[in-house]
Design a protein around this motif. Structure first.
Motif, short mmCIF file in Angstrom:
data_model
loop_
_atom_site.label_atom_id
_atom_site.label_comp_id
_atom_site.label_asym_id
_atom_site.label_seq_id
_atom_site.Cartn_x
_atom_site.Cartn_y
_atom_site.Cartn_z
N ASP A 43 0.79 -1.23 0.00
CA ASP A 43 0.00 0.00 0.00
C ASP A 43 0.83 1.28 0.00
N ASP A 74 -2.78 -10.49 -7.65
CA ASP A 74 -3.28 -9.33 -8.38
C ASP A 74 -2.94 -9.36 -9.86
N ARG A 98 -0.48 -0.88 -10.41
CA ARG A 98 -1.53 -0.49 -9.47
C ARG A 98 -2.65 -1.52 -9.53
N GLU A 100 -6.69 -2.38 -7.94
CA GLU A 100 -7.89 -1.98 -7.20
C GLU A 100 -8.90 -3.09 -7.38
N HIS A 111 -12.99 -3.27 -0.07
CA HIS A 111 -12.33 -2.62 -1.20
C HIS A 111 -10.83 -2.61 -0.94
N PHE A 112 -10.06 -2.97 -1.97
CA PHE A 112 -8.61 -3.04 -1.86
C PHE A 112 -7.98 -2.20 -2.96
N ALA A 113 -6.89 -1.56 -2.64
CA ALA A 113 -6.11 -0.81 -3.63
C ALA A 113 -4.67 -0.78 -3.15
N TRP A 115 -0.29 -1.57 -4.66
CA TRP A 115 0.70 -1.81 -5.70
C TRP A 115 1.09 -3.27 -5.70
#
Length: 161
Positions: A43, A74, A98, A100, A111-113, A115
């Motif tokens: 993050d 991801d 990135r 999300e 919700h995830f965001a 690198w």
């Protein structure tokens, strides 16, 4: 964030609570014998700067424990919700990207965001900060857990070192 700090204080989980930028920690040099970076390095904007700052506040014989969601999480998806479905890598594993997303389970959404970057990037940042990996674990869940998680469309792998 204030609510989380209040909950931690109510649980009496530590002696001191602070909220700070990971690349600018409000502690004197060499103060901490143990630093835990639990699922947070994905993050931060600047992982090398963050790890250098962590090293600064660690004692010379201090320990850093890191937990990461494996970068493959991801970078692709399972072909289906079948327990033995192949994992499809949709883009390159290499480089910084990135991410999300939203995960839903039992009518709850998170919700995830952050690198995604290869494990080598974390290892290089640790080395640059003067830290060495002394242990690496990629735990395997038992097969019943794999089927349960796969049937929900997601599998989580954790890296710690």
């Amino acid at each position: 964030m204030a609510e989380l700090i209040e909950a931690a204080k109510e649980a009496n989980s530590a002696h001191e609570y602070v909220v700070a930028d990971a690349a600018d920690l409000p502690f004197e040099d060499g103060r901490l014998s143990l630093v835990v970076a639990y699922n947070m390095l994905m993050d931060v904007e600047d992982v090398p700067a963050t790890l250098k700052e962590i090293r600064r506040v660690m004692r010379p014989d201090g320990e850093l424990m890191i937990s990461l969601v494996h970068p493959f999480r991801d970078r692709g998806r399972f072909a289906s919700k079948d327990a033995d479905a192949p994992f499809i890598l949709e883009d390159t594993y290499y480089g910084r990207q990135r991410f999300e997303g939203v995960e839903e389970r039992d009518s709850l959404q998170m919700h995830f965001a952050g690198w995604s970057q290869p494990l080598e990037a974390y290892a290089a940042a640790l080395e640059e900060a003067g830290l060495a990996i002394t242990s690496l674990r990629e735990p395997l869940p038992d097969l019943s857990e794999v089927r349960l998680i796969s049937n929900n469309g997601c599998v989580f792998h954790y890296f710690s070192g």
